[in-house]
Design an enzyme around this catalytic site. Structure first.
Site, PDB file in Angstrom:
ATOM      1  N   ARG A 122      -2.459  -5.780   2.100  1.00 11.44           N
ATOM      2  CA  ARG A 122      -1.275  -5.475   2.927  1.00 11.44           C
ATOM      3  C   ARG A 122      -0.833  -6.628   3.809  1.00 11.44           C
ATOM      4  O   ARG A 122      -0.009  -6.421   4.692  1.00 11.44           O
ATOM      5  CB  ARG A 122      -1.564  -4.244   3.789  1.00 11.44           C
ATOM      6  CG  ARG A 122      -1.920  -2.993   3.007  1.00 11.44           C
ATOM      7  CD  ARG A 122      -0.811  -2.533   2.085  1.00 11.44           C
ATOM      8  NE  ARG A 122      -1.136  -1.258   1.441  1.00 11.44           N
ATOM      9  CZ  ARG A 122      -0.330  -0.572   0.660  1.00 11.44           C
ATOM     10  NH1 ARG A 122       0.877  -1.030   0.391  1.00 11.44           N
ATOM     11  NH2 ARG A 122      -0.713   0.565   0.130  1.00 11.44           N
ATOM     12  N   SER A 159     -22.042  -4.129   1.625  1.00 13.88           N
ATOM     13  CA  SER A 159     -22.448  -3.045   2.541  1.00 13.88           C
ATOM     14  C   SER A 159     -22.830  -3.512   3.947  1.00 13.88           C
ATOM     15  O   SER A 159     -22.604  -2.768   4.915  1.00 13.88           O
ATOM     16  CB  SER A 159     -23.551  -2.181   1.901  1.00 13.88           C
ATOM     17  OG  SER A 159     -24.604  -2.989   1.440  1.00 13.88           O
ATOM     18  N   ASN A 180     -14.062   0.270   9.225  1.00 17.20           N
ATOM     19  CA  ASN A 180     -15.080  -0.749   9.473  1.00 17.20           C
ATOM     20  C   ASN A 180     -14.570  -2.070   8.909  1.00 17.20           C
ATOM     21  O   ASN A 180     -13.504  -2.104   8.273  1.00 17.20           O
ATOM     22  CB  ASN A 180     -16.438  -0.322   8.889  1.00 17.20           C
ATOM     23  CG  ASN A 180     -16.375  -0.100   7.393  1.00 17.20           C
ATOM     24  OD1 ASN A 180     -15.981  -0.997   6.645  1.00 17.20           O
ATOM     25  ND2 ASN A 180     -16.742   1.104   6.937  1.00 17.20           N
ATOM     26  N   GLU A 219      -3.111  12.011  12.712  1.00  7.76           N
ATOM     27  CA  GLU A 219      -1.714  11.688  13.020  1.00  7.76           C
ATOM     28  C   GLU A 219      -1.101  12.803  13.863  1.00  7.76           C
ATOM     29  O   GLU A 219      -1.509  13.969  13.778  1.00  7.76           O
ATOM     30  CB  GLU A 219      -0.932  11.563  11.696  1.00  7.76           C
ATOM     31  CG  GLU A 219       0.492  11.075  11.895  1.00  7.76           C
ATOM     32  CD  GLU A 219       1.268  10.956  10.581  1.00  7.76           C
ATOM     33  OE1 GLU A 219       0.692  11.228   9.500  1.00  7.76           O
ATOM     34  OE2 GLU A 219       2.457  10.610  10.661  1.00  7.76           O
ATOM     35  N   GLU A 220      -0.100  12.437  14.677  1.00 10.34           N
ATOM     36  CA  GLU A 220       0.592  13.460  15.478  1.00 10.34           C
ATOM     37  C   GLU A 220       1.217  14.498  14.551  1.00 10.34           C
ATOM     38  O   GLU A 220       1.577  14.189  13.403  1.00 10.34           O
ATOM     39  CB  GLU A 220       1.643  12.815  16.381  1.00 10.34           C
ATOM     40  CG  GLU A 220       2.845  12.254  15.658  1.00 10.34           C
ATOM     41  CD  GLU A 220       3.892  11.697  16.631  1.00 10.34           C
ATOM     42  OE1 GLU A 220       3.747  10.535  17.034  1.00 10.34           O
ATOM     43  OE2 GLU A 220       4.843  12.418  16.969  1.00 10.34           O
ATOM     44  N   SER A 221       1.350  15.696  15.051  1.00 11.12           N
ATOM     45  CA  SER A 221       1.795  16.811  14.225  1.00 11.12           C
ATOM     46  C   SER A 221       3.266  17.131  14.452  1.00 11.12           C
ATOM     47  O   SER A 221       3.723  17.184  15.597  1.00 11.12           O
ATOM     48  CB  SER A 221       0.958  18.053  14.559  1.00 11.12           C
ATOM     49  OG  SER A 221       1.516  19.184  13.940  1.00 11.12           O
ATOM     50  N   GLU A 259       2.230   4.587   3.106  1.00 16.24           N
ATOM     51  CA  GLU A 259       1.503   3.531   2.386  1.00 16.24           C
ATOM     52  C   GLU A 259       0.091   3.387   2.954  1.00 16.24           C
ATOM     53  O   GLU A 259      -0.877   3.221   2.218  1.00 16.24           O
ATOM     54  CB  GLU A 259       2.250   2.202   2.512  1.00 16.24           C
ATOM     55  CG  GLU A 259       3.591   2.211   1.809  1.00 16.24           C
ATOM     56  CD  GLU A 259       4.240   0.834   1.786  1.00 16.24           C
ATOM     57  OE1 GLU A 259       3.809  -0.059   2.537  1.00 16.24           O
ATOM     58  OE2 GLU A 259       5.191   0.659   0.997  1.00 16.24           O
ATOM     59  N   PHE A 260       0.004   3.456   4.260  1.00 20.30           N
ATOM     60  CA  PHE A 260      -1.290   3.250   4.929  1.00 20.30           C
ATOM     61  C   PHE A 260      -2.321   4.254   4.425  1.00 20.30           C
ATOM     62  O   PHE A 260      -3.463   3.911   4.113  1.00 20.30           O
ATOM     63  CB  PHE A 260      -1.101   3.402   6.439  1.00 20.30           C
ATOM     64  CG  PHE A 260      -2.093   2.627   7.251  1.00 20.30           C
ATOM     65  CD1 PHE A 260      -3.451   2.778   7.033  1.00 20.30           C
ATOM     66  CD2 PHE A 260      -1.678   1.742   8.224  1.00 20.30           C
ATOM     67  CE1 PHE A 260      -4.373   2.058   7.772  1.00 20.30           C
ATOM     68  CE2 PHE A 260      -2.589   1.020   8.967  1.00 20.30           C
ATOM     69  CZ  PHE A 260      -3.930   1.177   8.744  1.00 20.30           C
TER      70      PHE A 260
HETATM   71  C1  LIG Z   1       1.924  -4.277  -3.072  1.00 21.87           C
HETATM   72  C2  LIG Z   1       1.524  -2.864  -3.357  1.00 21.87           C
HETATM   73  C3  LIG Z   1       2.347  -2.060  -4.112  1.00 21.87           C
HETATM   74  C4  LIG Z   1       2.008  -0.722  -4.374  1.00 21.87           C
HETATM   75  N1  LIG Z   1       2.849   0.062  -5.104  1.00 21.87           N
HETATM   76  C5  LIG Z   1       2.528   1.345  -5.340  1.00 21.87           C
HETATM   77  C6  LIG Z   1       3.396   2.197  -6.083  1.00 21.87           C
HETATM   78  O1  LIG Z   1       4.440   1.792  -6.539  1.00 21.87           O
HETATM   79  N2  LIG Z   1       3.044   3.494  -6.270  1.00 21.87           N
HETATM   80  C7  LIG Z   1       1.859   3.986  -5.789  1.00 21.87           C
HETATM   81  O2  LIG Z   1       1.573   5.163  -5.993  1.00 21.87           O
HETATM   82  N3  LIG Z   1       1.016   3.206  -5.083  1.00 21.87           N
HETATM   83  C8  LIG Z   1       1.322   1.916  -4.843  1.00 21.87           C
HETATM   84  N4  LIG Z   1       0.457   1.127  -4.115  1.00 21.87           N
HETATM   85  C9  LIG Z   1      -0.763   1.725  -3.569  1.00 21.87           C
HETATM   86  C10 LIG Z   1      -2.019   1.272  -4.364  1.00 21.87           C
HETATM   87  O3  LIG Z   1      -1.965   1.728  -5.698  1.00 21.87           O
HETATM   88  C11 LIG Z   1      -3.281   1.790  -3.673  1.00 21.87           C
HETATM   89  O4  LIG Z   1      -3.268   3.199  -3.678  1.00 21.87           O
HETATM   90  C12 LIG Z   1      -3.412   1.326  -2.245  1.00 21.87           C
HETATM   91  O5  LIG Z   1      -3.157  -0.047  -2.137  1.00 21.87           O
HETATM   92  C13 LIG Z   1      -4.825   1.607  -1.735  1.00 21.87           C
HETATM   93  O6  LIG Z   1      -5.700   0.723  -2.383  1.00 21.87           O
HETATM   94  P1  LIG Z   1      -7.132   1.164  -2.891  1.00 21.87           P
HETATM   95  O7  LIG Z   1      -7.048   2.346  -3.795  1.00 21.87           O
HETATM   96  O8  LIG Z   1      -7.782  -0.076  -3.443  1.00 21.87           O
HETATM   97  O9  LIG Z   1      -7.809   1.520  -1.495  1.00 21.87           O
HETATM   98  P2  LIG Z   1      -8.928   2.658  -1.148  1.00 21.87           P
HETATM   99  O10 LIG Z   1      -8.374   3.971  -1.467  1.00 21.87           O
HETATM  100  O11 LIG Z   1      -9.305   2.392   0.253  1.00 21.87           O
HETATM  101  O12 LIG Z   1     -10.067   2.313  -2.142  1.00 21.87           O
HETATM  102  C14 LIG Z   1     -10.911   1.165  -1.952  1.00 21.87           C
HETATM  103  C15 LIG Z   1     -11.618   0.840  -3.254  1.00 21.87           C
HETATM  104  O13 LIG Z   1     -12.513   1.906  -3.574  1.00 21.87           O
HETATM  105  C16 LIG Z   1     -12.529   2.116  -4.998  1.00 21.87           C
HETATM  106  N5  LIG Z   1     -12.009   3.472  -5.286  1.00 21.87           N
HETATM  107  C17 LIG Z   1     -11.378   4.308  -4.403  1.00 21.87           C
HETATM  108  N6  LIG Z   1     -11.074   5.465  -5.000  1.00 21.87           N
HETATM  109  C18 LIG Z   1     -11.462   5.356  -6.275  1.00 21.87           C
HETATM  110  C19 LIG Z   1     -11.389   6.218  -7.387  1.00 21.87           C
HETATM  111  N7  LIG Z   1     -10.837   7.423  -7.336  1.00 21.87           N
HETATM  112  N8  LIG Z   1     -11.904   5.813  -8.558  1.00 21.87           N
HETATM  113  C20 LIG Z   1     -12.485   4.593  -8.658  1.00 21.87           C
HETATM  114  N9  LIG Z   1     -12.580   3.704  -7.646  1.00 21.87           N
HETATM  115  C21 LIG Z   1     -12.087   4.096  -6.472  1.00 21.87           C
HETATM  116  C22 LIG Z   1     -11.640   1.033  -5.597  1.00 21.87           C
HETATM  117  O14 LIG Z   1     -12.438  -0.090  -5.897  1.00 21.87           O
HETATM  118  C23 LIG Z   1     -10.697   0.700  -4.467  1.00 21.87           C
HETATM  119  O15 LIG Z   1     -10.125  -0.597  -4.538  1.00 21.87           O
HETATM  120  C24 LIG Z   1       0.793  -0.197  -3.868  1.00 21.87           C
HETATM  121  C25 LIG Z   1      -0.044  -1.042  -3.111  1.00 21.87           C
HETATM  122  C26 LIG Z   1       0.311  -2.341  -2.856  1.00 21.87           C
HETATM  123  C27 LIG Z   1      -0.611  -3.195  -2.022  1.00 21.87           C
END
Ligand SMILES: Cc1cc2nc3c(=O)[nH]c(=O)nc-3n(C[C@H](O)[C@H](O)[C@H](O)COP(=O)(O)OP(=O)(O)OC[C@H]3O[C@@H](n4cnc5c(N)ncnc54)[C@H](O)[C@@H]3O)c2cc1C
Length: 245
Positions: A199, A68, A188, A100-102, A88-89
């Site tokens: 990424r 934190s 942050n 994002e732009e509309s 993806e972002f």
């Molecule tokens: C190489 C790669 C391949 C991928 N391929 C696919 C794909 O094929 N299909 C697809 O759909 N996505 C894919 N993704 C997306 C991936 O599943 C994640 O959605 C994305 O990387 C965002 O990560 P995150 O959820 O950790 O991040 P954030 O959404 O920023 O979350 C950060 C952290 O907060 C916690 N958190 C957030 N939300 C929750 C929740 N609801 N419950 C519990 N804990 C939570 C977790 O600890 C998480 O790591 C891919 C990502 C990568 C990097």
């Protein structure tokens, strides 16, 4: 469909851009937040008087995933990249804000992504274990020509619908995910580190990731900005295997 193209001429790009538009982010923000645990409120002079101790504290927080204190800062980036990279972002939900732009309120400009010459084109292996290899000049030519042709056609269809009085929000359905978009993204240091851990590929990463090259290009540019704002935090991130705390 009309055979003649209407509207502005499409242009093609292989790069992405990331501008740091505003920030309030420094290593002392982390120290300040962490030291309230043991020392209460401290002045900037007190916080920075012992640089070695500061480095040690940042390293300890990172290593033990005491996350934190890394949240008390803010960076806003203006990003231009193809829509498929934005898809993806925007999966990164925690600690990120996006605008994002509309495509409903403005006419979308015909700027499209084509892979540059150094972009690897050939995929080998199975899901989760892919290897990417350089394409041949012939493959690059095929990719460039096929994409540009397809982009031109879809943009002409978009223009044709607009000229016929169709709403932008309907006509845009014909545009491909290689179209460039732009957004503000605010995060942050903690949420940025989580993003970078997933990424970007890096030799110091304890947990390797295999991102799509185009989102990695965005990540690399963000990291470059962040590295200058928070050098000690960035060094501690690298020293601890690029795992977000
Ligand atoms: C190489 C790669 C391949 C991928 N391929 C696919 C794909 O094929 N299909 C697809 O759909 N996505 C894919 N993704 C997306 C991936 O599943 C994640 O959605 C994305 O990387 C965002 O990560 P995150 O959820 O950790 O991040 P954030 O959404 O920023 O979350 C950060 C952290 O907060 C916690 N958190 C957030 N939300 C929750 C929740 N609801 N419950 C519990 N804990 C939570 C977790 O600890 C998480 O790591 C891919 C990502 C990568 C990097």
């Amino acid at each position: 469909m009309k055979s003649e193209k209407a509207g502005p001429e499409p242009s093609f790009r292989s790069d992405v851009t990331v501008e740091l538009v505003k920030h309030s982010a420094s290593d002392t923000d982390v120290l300040w937040a962490a030291r309230v645990s043991t020392a209460g409120e401290q002045s900037l002079d007190e916080l920075t008087k012992d640089p070695e101790r500061s480095k040690g504290l940042l390293n300890y927080l990172m290593r033990d995933r005491h996350g934190s204190p890394f949240e008390h800062n803010s960076m806003t980036f203006f990003v231009t990249a193809p829509i498929f990279a934005f898809r993806e972002f925007m999966r990164h939900r925690v600690g990120w804000s996006y605008n994002e732009e509309s495509g409903r309120y403005r006419e979308l400009r015909p700027v499209f992504y084509v892979p540059g010459e150094d972009r690897k084109l050939v995929q080998r292996g199975r899901p989760g274990k892919y290897e990417f290899l350089h394409g041949t000049p012939e493959q690059h030519k095929t990719v460039t020509e096929a994409m540009e042709e397809s982009y031109r056609r879809s943009y002409a269809a978009y223009q044709e619908m607009l000229e016929a009085g169709v709403a932008r929000e309907v006509a845009r359905a014909t545009l491909p995910v290689g179209l460039f978009s732009s957004m503000y993204a605010t995060c942050n240091a903690r949420s940025l580190m989580h993003f970078l851990g997933l990424r970007t590929q890096h030799e110091l990463a304890k947990v390797p990731s295999f991102p799509q090259r185009e989102i990695e290009m965005v990540g690399e540019r963000m990291e470059e900005h962040w590295r200058h704002l928070m050098p000690l935090t960035h060094a501690a991130f690298n020293a601890n295997g690029r795992v977000a705390p």
